[in-house]
Design an enzyme around this catalytic site. Structure first.
Site, PDB file in Angstrom:
ATOM      1  N   GLY A 171       0.834  -1.217   0.000  1.00 12.26           N
ATOM      2  CA  GLY A 171       0.000   0.000   0.000  1.00 12.26           C
ATOM      3  C   GLY A 171       0.856   1.249   0.000  1.00 12.26           C
ATOM      4  O   GLY A 171       0.401   2.316   0.442  1.00 12.26           O
TER       5      GLY A 171
ATOM      6  N   GLY B 230       0.348   4.136   3.876  1.00  5.80           N
ATOM      7  CA  GLY B 230       1.529   3.398   3.428  1.00  5.80           C
ATOM      8  C   GLY B 230       2.659   4.328   3.006  1.00  5.80           C
ATOM      9  O   GLY B 230       3.833   4.077   3.312  1.00  5.80           O
TER      10      GLY B 230
ATOM     11  N   TYR C 116     -16.144  -5.519   4.154  1.00  7.05           N
ATOM     12  CA  TYR C 116     -14.824  -5.009   4.539  1.00  7.05           C
ATOM     13  C   TYR C 116     -14.457  -5.495   5.948  1.00  7.05           C
ATOM     14  O   TYR C 116     -13.363  -6.020   6.176  1.00  7.05           O
ATOM     15  CB  TYR C 116     -14.885  -3.488   4.470  1.00  7.05           C
ATOM     16  CG  TYR C 116     -13.695  -2.729   4.983  1.00  7.05           C
ATOM     17  CD1 TYR C 116     -12.533  -2.623   4.222  1.00  7.05           C
ATOM     18  CD2 TYR C 116     -13.738  -2.068   6.218  1.00  7.05           C
ATOM     19  CE1 TYR C 116     -11.449  -1.882   4.681  1.00  7.05           C
ATOM     20  CE2 TYR C 116     -12.669  -1.337   6.685  1.00  7.05           C
ATOM     21  CZ  TYR C 116     -11.518  -1.244   5.916  1.00  7.05           C
ATOM     22  OH  TYR C 116     -10.446  -0.514   6.376  1.00  7.05           O
TER      23      TYR C 116
HETATM   24  N1  LIG Z   1      -8.058   5.676   6.221  1.00 16.52           N
HETATM   25  C1  LIG Z   1      -8.591   5.386   7.416  1.00 16.52           C
HETATM   26  O1  LIG Z   1      -9.197   6.246   8.075  1.00 16.52           O
HETATM   27  C2  LIG Z   1      -8.446   3.988   7.974  1.00 16.52           C
HETATM   28  C3  LIG Z   1      -9.047   3.679   9.207  1.00 16.52           C
HETATM   29  C4  LIG Z   1      -8.879   2.411   9.740  1.00 16.52           C
HETATM   30  C5  LIG Z   1      -8.113   1.466   9.070  1.00 16.52           C
HETATM   31  N2  LIG Z   1      -7.556   1.771   7.874  1.00 16.52           N
HETATM   32  C6  LIG Z   1      -6.717   0.765   7.213  1.00 16.52           C
HETATM   33  O2  LIG Z   1      -5.411   1.327   7.124  1.00 16.52           O
HETATM   34  C7  LIG Z   1      -4.801   0.917   5.900  1.00 16.52           C
HETATM   35  C8  LIG Z   1      -4.374   2.137   5.096  1.00 16.52           C
HETATM   36  O3  LIG Z   1      -5.503   2.909   4.733  1.00 16.52           O
HETATM   37  P1  LIG Z   1      -5.337   4.112   3.724  1.00 16.52           P
HETATM   38  O4  LIG Z   1      -6.362   5.118   4.080  1.00 16.52           O
HETATM   39  O5  LIG Z   1      -3.908   4.519   3.630  1.00 16.52           O
HETATM   40  O6  LIG Z   1      -5.770   3.426   2.360  1.00 16.52           O
HETATM   41  P2  LIG Z   1      -5.510   3.895   0.859  1.00 16.52           P
HETATM   42  O7  LIG Z   1      -5.008   5.294   0.774  1.00 16.52           O
HETATM   43  O8  LIG Z   1      -6.744   3.525   0.117  1.00 16.52           O
HETATM   44  O9  LIG Z   1      -4.307   2.951   0.431  1.00 16.52           O
HETATM   45  C9  LIG Z   1      -4.490   1.595   0.213  1.00 16.52           C
HETATM   46  C10 LIG Z   1      -3.539   1.191  -0.880  1.00 16.52           C
HETATM   47  O10 LIG Z   1      -3.734  -0.208  -1.166  1.00 16.52           O
HETATM   48  C11 LIG Z   1      -3.610  -0.374  -2.553  1.00 16.52           C
HETATM   49  N3  LIG Z   1      -4.270  -1.582  -3.022  1.00 16.52           N
HETATM   50  C12 LIG Z   1      -5.600  -1.844  -3.055  1.00 16.52           C
HETATM   51  N4  LIG Z   1      -5.823  -3.030  -3.635  1.00 16.52           N
HETATM   52  C13 LIG Z   1      -4.608  -3.537  -3.975  1.00 16.52           C
HETATM   53  C14 LIG Z   1      -4.182  -4.726  -4.634  1.00 16.52           C
HETATM   54  N5  LIG Z   1      -5.057  -5.637  -5.054  1.00 16.52           N
HETATM   55  N6  LIG Z   1      -2.849  -4.915  -4.813  1.00 16.52           N
HETATM   56  C15 LIG Z   1      -1.953  -3.988  -4.413  1.00 16.52           C
HETATM   57  N7  LIG Z   1      -2.293  -2.839  -3.786  1.00 16.52           N
HETATM   58  C16 LIG Z   1      -3.611  -2.615  -3.584  1.00 16.52           C
HETATM   59  C17 LIG Z   1      -4.282   0.857  -3.134  1.00 16.52           C
HETATM   60  O11 LIG Z   1      -3.874   1.041  -4.457  1.00 16.52           O
HETATM   61  P3  LIG Z   1      -4.864   1.862  -5.464  1.00 16.52           P
HETATM   62  O12 LIG Z   1      -4.907   3.258  -4.921  1.00 16.52           O
HETATM   63  O13 LIG Z   1      -4.179   1.735  -6.770  1.00 16.52           O
HETATM   64  O14 LIG Z   1      -6.205   1.179  -5.395  1.00 16.52           O
HETATM   65  C18 LIG Z   1      -3.775   1.953  -2.186  1.00 16.52           C
HETATM   66  O15 LIG Z   1      -2.562   2.497  -2.622  1.00 16.52           O
HETATM   67  C19 LIG Z   1      -5.783   0.017   5.197  1.00 16.52           C
HETATM   68  O16 LIG Z   1      -5.494  -1.322   5.511  1.00 16.52           O
HETATM   69  C20 LIG Z   1      -7.120   0.417   5.793  1.00 16.52           C
HETATM   70  O17 LIG Z   1      -8.034  -0.650   5.745  1.00 16.52           O
HETATM   71  C21 LIG Z   1      -7.702   3.017   7.302  1.00 16.52           C
END
Ligand SMILES: NC(=O)c1ccc[n+]([C@@H]2O[C@H](COP(=O)([O-])OP(=O)(O)OC[C@H]3O[C@@H](n4cnc5c(N)ncnc54)[C@H](OP(=O)(O)O)[C@@H]3O)[C@@H](O)[C@H]2O)c1
Length: 319
Positions: free
Chosen positions: A20, A26, A146
Site C-alpha cells: 500500500g 503506506g 470489509y
Molecule cells: N483511512 C482510514 O481512516 C483507515 C481507518 C482504519 C483502518 N484503515 C486501514 O489502514 C490501511 C491504510 O488505509 P489508507 O487510508 O492509507 O488506504 P488507501 O489510501 O486507500 O491505500 C491503500 C492502498 O492499497 C492499494 N491496493 C488496493 N488493492 C490492492 C491490490 N489488489 N494490490 C496492491 N495494492 C492494492 C491501493 O492502491 P490503489 O490506490 O491503486 O487502489 C492503495 O494504494 C488500510 O489497511 C485500511 O483498511 C484506514
C-alpha cells in the site's frame, strides 16, 4: 511482556516490505522508516504487484526476501463506497491477506504487521471499544464485507502464529486524516470532506455551509503521521497477533470538528445542520490502554495541529 523502549530498533538492518506504499498511510510509513534510518525498505504499489495474485506475490517475496512485512494495502473507501462494494471489499482484502500470509510462512518472515480497523468491532460493542470485545457480535451492516475480511485477516494471522510460529501484530487504526488523504468526494472521510467544503465556501464567499446530521455524533480522529509511527512501533515491538487499538482515545463531536476546520481554513460563515440527513452511529471511540501499555506511547498530535498540517497540504496540492 513489553520490550518496546520507544523506537524502531528491531527493524534497523532488516529488509522491510510495506504494501500500500502508493496510498495514504503506506506512503507515510515508507517515508518515516527511511527517515528513521531503516535502509532496506521496499514499498510496493499496486502498479508493481497486484497483491491478490498469489504468483505475483510469490515472485515479489523471491525478489526482495522480506524479513518484516507491513501490510497496509486495502480495498477501501468511505461508507458509501463500502456499501456499494461489499463483495469487492471482502474478496480483494481476503485475497491479499491469504497470498501475503502464505508467502510469509513459506519465506520464514519474522514479523507480519496487519492494519485492521476500528470498523471491525461489533455494532453493539460498548464504547470505548476494548480489544477483548472484538468477537462479541457482528459488525455494522454498512461495513459488512470489509469488516469481515479484516476480521478474517486477524483470524488467519492468529492461526499462522499458532501453527507456524509466524510473528505477527495487529493494529486497529481509528479514522485517519492528514496530508495525502483522499479528498475525492466518493473516497473521502468526514475530515477531508469538511476541509474541502469549508475551503470552497470560503473561496466562493458563501455565507453558510450545511452539514449532515445534528453535529452531536462523536468520533475519534488519528493524525496519519502518528498512525505511521504507531505502525512502526508495533512492527518493532509486538510479537503476537492480539489486536491493539491505534487511536487517540479523544472523543470529538462532529460540530467541534467542523468548527475547528472552519477556524483553520478561515471560513467565517454560519454552520447549519440538516437533521433530516443521516449521521451514523451516535458515538464511536476506542480505549487506548493497551496501546499505552504495550508500546509505551500514545499519538502526540492534537486535532488542531493535525488539521493545520492537513489544510496546508490540501491548499498547496490543489495548486
Ligand atoms: N483511512 C482510514 O481512516 C483507515 C481507518 C482504519 C483502518 N484503515 C486501514 O489502514 C490501511 C491504510 O488505509 P489508507 O487510508 O492509507 O488506504 P488507501 O489510501 O486507500 O491505500 C491503500 C492502498 O492499497 C492499494 N491496493 C488496493 N488493492 C490492492 C491490490 N489488489 N494490490 C496492491 N495494492 C492494492 C491501493 O492502491 P490503489 O490506490 O491503486 O487502489 C492503495 O494504494 C488500510 O489497511 C485500511 O483498511 C484506514
Amino acid at each position: 511482556m513489553n520490550n518496546c523502549i520507544n523506537d524502531n530498533s528491531n527493524l534497523i538492518g532488516r529488509r522491510v516490505l510495506v504494501t500500500g506504499a502508493g496510498g495514504f498511510l503506506g506512503s507515510h510509513v515508507v517515508d518515516l522508516l527511511e527517515q528513521q534510518g531503516v535502509k532496506k525498505v521496499h514499498g510496493v504499489m499496486r502498479s508493481q504487484c497486484d497483491l491478490r495474485d498469489t504468483s505475483a506475490v510469490r515472485e515479489l517475496f523471491e525478489a526482495f526476501d522480506p524479513e518484516v512485512v507491513i501490510h497496509i494495502a486495502a480495498a477501501q473507501g468511505g461508507v458509501a463506497w463500502q456499501q456499494a462494494n461489499q463483495c469487492t471489499a471482502f474478496l480483494d482484502n481476503a485475497a491479499m491477506m491469504e497470498a501475503l500470509v502464505a508467502a510469509s510462512i513459506e519465506k520464514n518472515v519474522i514479523r507480519f504487521v496487519f492494519t485492521a480497523s476500528s470498523i471491525c468491532y461489533p455494532a453493539k460493542a460498548n464504547i470505548p471499544y476494548q480489544e477483548a470485545a472484538l468477537w462479541d457480535g457482528p459488525p455494522e451492516p454498512a461495513h459488512w464485507g470489509y469488516a469481515h475480511a479484516k476480521r478474517g485477516g486477524i483470524a488467519l494471522l492468529q492461526s499462522a502464529h499458532q501453527q507456524h510460529g509466524l510473528g505477527a501484530s495487529v493494529v486497529m487504526p481509528a479514522n485517519m486524516y492528514g496530508p495525502r488523504a483522499r479528498f475525492e468526494p466518493d473516497r473521502s472521510n468526514v475530515v477531508a470532506a469538511t476541509i474541502r467544503r469549508c475551503v470552497e465556501a470560503r473561496d466562493q464567499g458563501q455565507d453558510s455551509i450545511t452539514c449532515w446530521g445534528s453535529g452531536r455524533a462523536i468520533r475519534e480522529f488519528l493524525y496519519v503521521m502518528d498512525a505511521a509511527e504507531g505502525v512502526i512501533r508495533a512492527a518493532s515491538c509486538l510479537e503476537e497477533p492480539q489486536p491493539v487499538n491505534l487511536g487517540t482515545g479523544v472523543e470529538t463531536t462532529i460540530s467541534q470538528l467542523v468548527e475547528s476546520v472552519a477556524e483553520v481554513v478561515g471560513f467565517k460563515g454560519q454552520i447549519l445542520w440538516d437533521t433530516d440527513r443521516p449521521e451514523g452511529a451516535p458515538r464511536v471511540c476506542m480505549d487506548i490502554t493497551q496501546l499505552q501499555k504495550q508500546l509505551n506511547w500514545s499519538p502526540p498530535t492534537s486535532l488542531i495541529e493535525g488539521l493545520r498540517a492537513t489544510v496546508d497540504w490540501f491548499e498547496s496540492s490543489k495548486g
